[in-house]
Design a protein around this motif. Structure first.
Motif, PDB file in Angstrom:
ATOM      1  N   TRP A 107       0.821  -1.207   0.000  1.00 27.88           N
ATOM      2  CA  TRP A 107       0.000   0.000   0.000  1.00 27.88           C
ATOM      3  C   TRP A 107       0.858   1.261   0.000  1.00 27.88           C
ATOM      4  N   ARG A 108       1.949   1.182   0.745  1.00 30.75           N
ATOM      5  CA  ARG A 108       2.863   2.324   0.822  1.00 30.75           C
ATOM      6  C   ARG A 108       3.360   2.734  -0.552  1.00 30.75           C
ATOM      7  N   VAL A 109       3.623   1.734  -1.377  1.00 33.77           N
ATOM      8  CA  VAL A 109       4.159   2.017  -2.706  1.00 33.77           C
ATOM      9  C   VAL A 109       3.035   2.351  -3.685  1.00 33.77           C
ATOM     10  N   LEU A 110       1.925   1.630  -3.593  1.00 28.94           N
ATOM     11  CA  LEU A 110       0.888   1.732  -4.625  1.00 28.94           C
ATOM     12  C   LEU A 110      -0.223   2.712  -4.293  1.00 28.94           C
ATOM     13  N   LYS A 111      -0.439   2.976  -2.994  1.00 28.87           N
ATOM     14  CA  LYS A 111      -1.488   3.904  -2.548  1.00 28.87           C
ATOM     15  C   LYS A 111      -2.838   3.515  -3.121  1.00 28.87           C
ATOM     16  N   ASP A 112      -3.086   2.242  -3.220  1.00 30.66           N
ATOM     17  CA  ASP A 112      -4.339   1.780  -3.791  1.00 30.66           C
ATOM     18  C   ASP A 112      -4.689   0.448  -3.132  1.00 30.66           C
ATOM     19  N   GLU A 113      -5.850   0.438  -2.502  1.00 26.27           N
ATOM     20  CA  GLU A 113      -6.311  -0.714  -1.735  1.00 26.27           C
ATOM     21  C   GLU A 113      -6.351  -1.994  -2.594  1.00 26.27           C
ATOM     22  N   ASN A 114      -6.958  -1.901  -3.762  1.00 27.80           N
ATOM     23  CA  ASN A 114      -7.113  -3.099  -4.601  1.00 27.80           C
ATOM     24  C   ASN A 114      -5.787  -3.608  -5.128  1.00 27.80           C
ATOM     25  N   LEU A 115      -4.973  -2.694  -5.605  1.00 28.13           N
ATOM     26  CA  LEU A 115      -3.652  -3.106  -6.100  1.00 28.13           C
ATOM     27  C   LEU A 115      -2.833  -3.724  -4.966  1.00 28.13           C
ATOM     28  N   ALA A 116      -2.948  -3.137  -3.779  1.00 24.81           N
ATOM     29  CA  ALA A 116      -2.172  -3.658  -2.644  1.00 24.81           C
ATOM     30  C   ALA A 116      -2.626  -5.076  -2.300  1.00 24.81           C
ATOM     31  N   GLU A 117      -3.927  -5.326  -2.344  1.00 19.39           N
ATOM     32  CA  GLU A 117      -4.420  -6.671  -2.028  1.00 19.39           C
ATOM     33  C   GLU A 117      -4.057  -7.667  -3.126  1.00 19.39           C
ATOM     34  N   ASP A 118      -3.978  -7.197  -4.360  1.00 19.27           N
ATOM     35  CA  ASP A 118      -3.481  -8.069  -5.441  1.00 19.27           C
ATOM     36  C   ASP A 118      -2.051  -8.509  -5.136  1.00 19.27           C
ATOM     37  N   ILE A 119      -1.258  -7.566  -4.636  1.00 14.84           N
ATOM     38  CA  ILE A 119       0.133  -7.897  -4.319  1.00 14.84           C
ATOM     39  C   ILE A 119       0.195  -8.916  -3.182  1.00 14.84           C
ATOM     40  N   VAL A 120      -0.688  -8.771  -2.204  1.00 14.75           N
ATOM     41  CA  VAL A 120      -0.715  -9.739  -1.100  1.00 14.75           C
ATOM     42  C   VAL A 120      -0.969 -11.130  -1.671  1.00 14.75           C
ATOM     43  N   GLN A 121      -1.975 -11.213  -2.533  1.00 15.12           N
ATOM     44  CA  GLN A 121      -2.291 -12.490  -3.189  1.00 15.12           C
ATOM     45  C   GLN A 121      -1.083 -13.053  -3.930  1.00 15.12           C
ATOM     46  N   GLU A 122      -0.499 -12.204  -4.780  1.00 17.27           N
ATOM     47  CA  GLU A 122       0.658 -12.626  -5.588  1.00 17.27           C
ATOM     48  C   GLU A 122       1.816 -13.102  -4.711  1.00 17.27           C
ATOM     49  N   THR A 123       2.033 -12.378  -3.626  1.00 20.81           N
ATOM     50  CA  THR A 123       3.163 -12.698  -2.759  1.00 20.81           C
ATOM     51  C   THR A 123       3.006 -14.080  -2.134  1.00 20.81           C
ATOM     52  N   PHE A 124       1.816 -14.370  -1.625  1.00 22.28           N
ATOM     53  CA  PHE A 124       1.627 -15.670  -0.975  1.00 22.28           C
ATOM     54  C   PHE A 124       1.530 -16.809  -1.988  1.00 22.28           C
TER      55      PHE A 124
END
Ligand SMILES: [Zn+2]
Lengths: 71, 212
Positions: free
Chosen positions: B68-85
């Motif tokens: 979120w810190r980098v993207l400042k976007d809730e949806n994009l940040a949650e996509d990254i969480v998904q991708e990471t795991f």
């Protein structure tokens, strides 16, 4: 890359602010250097502190489960 | 410090506001090898979903935090969480517990992926829709934003302004030091040394907070 050069680049490396070639060279050295590894752990603590935490919404875990396809 | 006596579960429950102090304490702990990390990675390696779920519960909020810190976007940040795991699930052998904590490993994946997104067209479009802010304003906003603890904020405020600015642009802005130099109109060497000096100070002041 020698130890001194790698050590100098660790702060940039930890922020992912190096280009790919630079990052790879640092990585190769860090893999064989315990001193740099422990230094890097200190910077990792910094980047983590700079990040803070935000709880993922309730739909995130189910969507991970859907993607890994294991029951 | 009393924080150490707070049960880990409370922090894990993500009661975000309980305290930013807990976050700081936990991040200080990051440098200490955690035997549980190797167990979790081994579990994921043997296709045990519960191990992945435990890792998600423990580190999901930090992973989203960095995205979120980098993207400042809730949806994009949650996509990254998904991708990471999912990435961790697909190649758990990439994690070597002798080289760092699982948390650091996951946050590194998340930050790299976020930086990739920032450089992609999707993010560029989203970013362009926002009114342009002067760099300086961005940096101050980061420093004062809600989920940073007082300790981290104070540590950031102790840096020289130029150091803070260079670090924020690199880490939160997802810029390489070369791009930071371009953006600030400074020589690359200057940016390098500002980042280096600032990170050293932060590392010292945050590990000082740990031992108190
Ligand atoms: Zn070294």
């Amino acid at each position: 890359m020698n130890h001194d050069a790698a050590l100098e680049l660790l702060p940039l490396f930890s922020l992912h602010a190096l280009d790919e070639a630079g990052a790879r060279a640092v990585e190769v050295h860090v893999a064989v250097c315990p001193v740099c590894r422990s230094e890097l752990a200190g910077y990792a603590a910094v980047t983590e502190a700079l990040s803070g935490e935000l709880e993922p919404g309730p739909e995130v875990w189910p969507s991970i489960v859907a993607r890994i396809g294991v029951v | 410090m009393i924080i150490e006596t707070i049960p880990a579960r409370e922090a894990e429950a993500g009661l975000g506001a309980i305290s930013s102090m807990i976050d700081v304490q936990r991040s200080a702990l990051l440098t200490v090898p955690n035997p549980r990390d190797a167990e979790l990675a081994a579990g994921v390696g043997s296709r045990d979903r519960t191990s992945l779920e435990l890792a998600f519960k423990e580190h999901g909020a930090a992973v989203k935090g960095v995205a979120w810190r980098v993207l400042k976007d809730e949806n994009l940040a949650e996509d990254i969480v998904q991708e990471t795991f999912v990435t961790f699930w697909d190649s758990p052998d990439k994690y070597d517990s002798s080289r760092g904590t699982l948390r650091t490993f996951l946050l590194t994946i998340a930050h790299r992926k976020s930086v990739d997104v920032v450089r992609s067209e999707v993010a560029r479009t989203r970013r362009e829709q926002r009114p342009p802010d002067p760099i300086h304003h961005d940096v101050e906003e980061e420093v004062w934003s809600r989920d940073l603890s007082d300790t981290v904020r104070n540590a950031l405020m102790e840096l020289a302004e130029g150091e803070r600015e260079a670090i924020a642009l690199a880490y939160y802005g997802g810029l390489s030091y070369v791009q930071v130099a371009e953006r600030l109109g400074l020589p690359e060497g200057t940016v390098k040394s500002r980042i280096r000096a600032g990170m050293k100070k932060l590392s010292r002041s945050l590990s000082g907070a740990e031992s108190e």
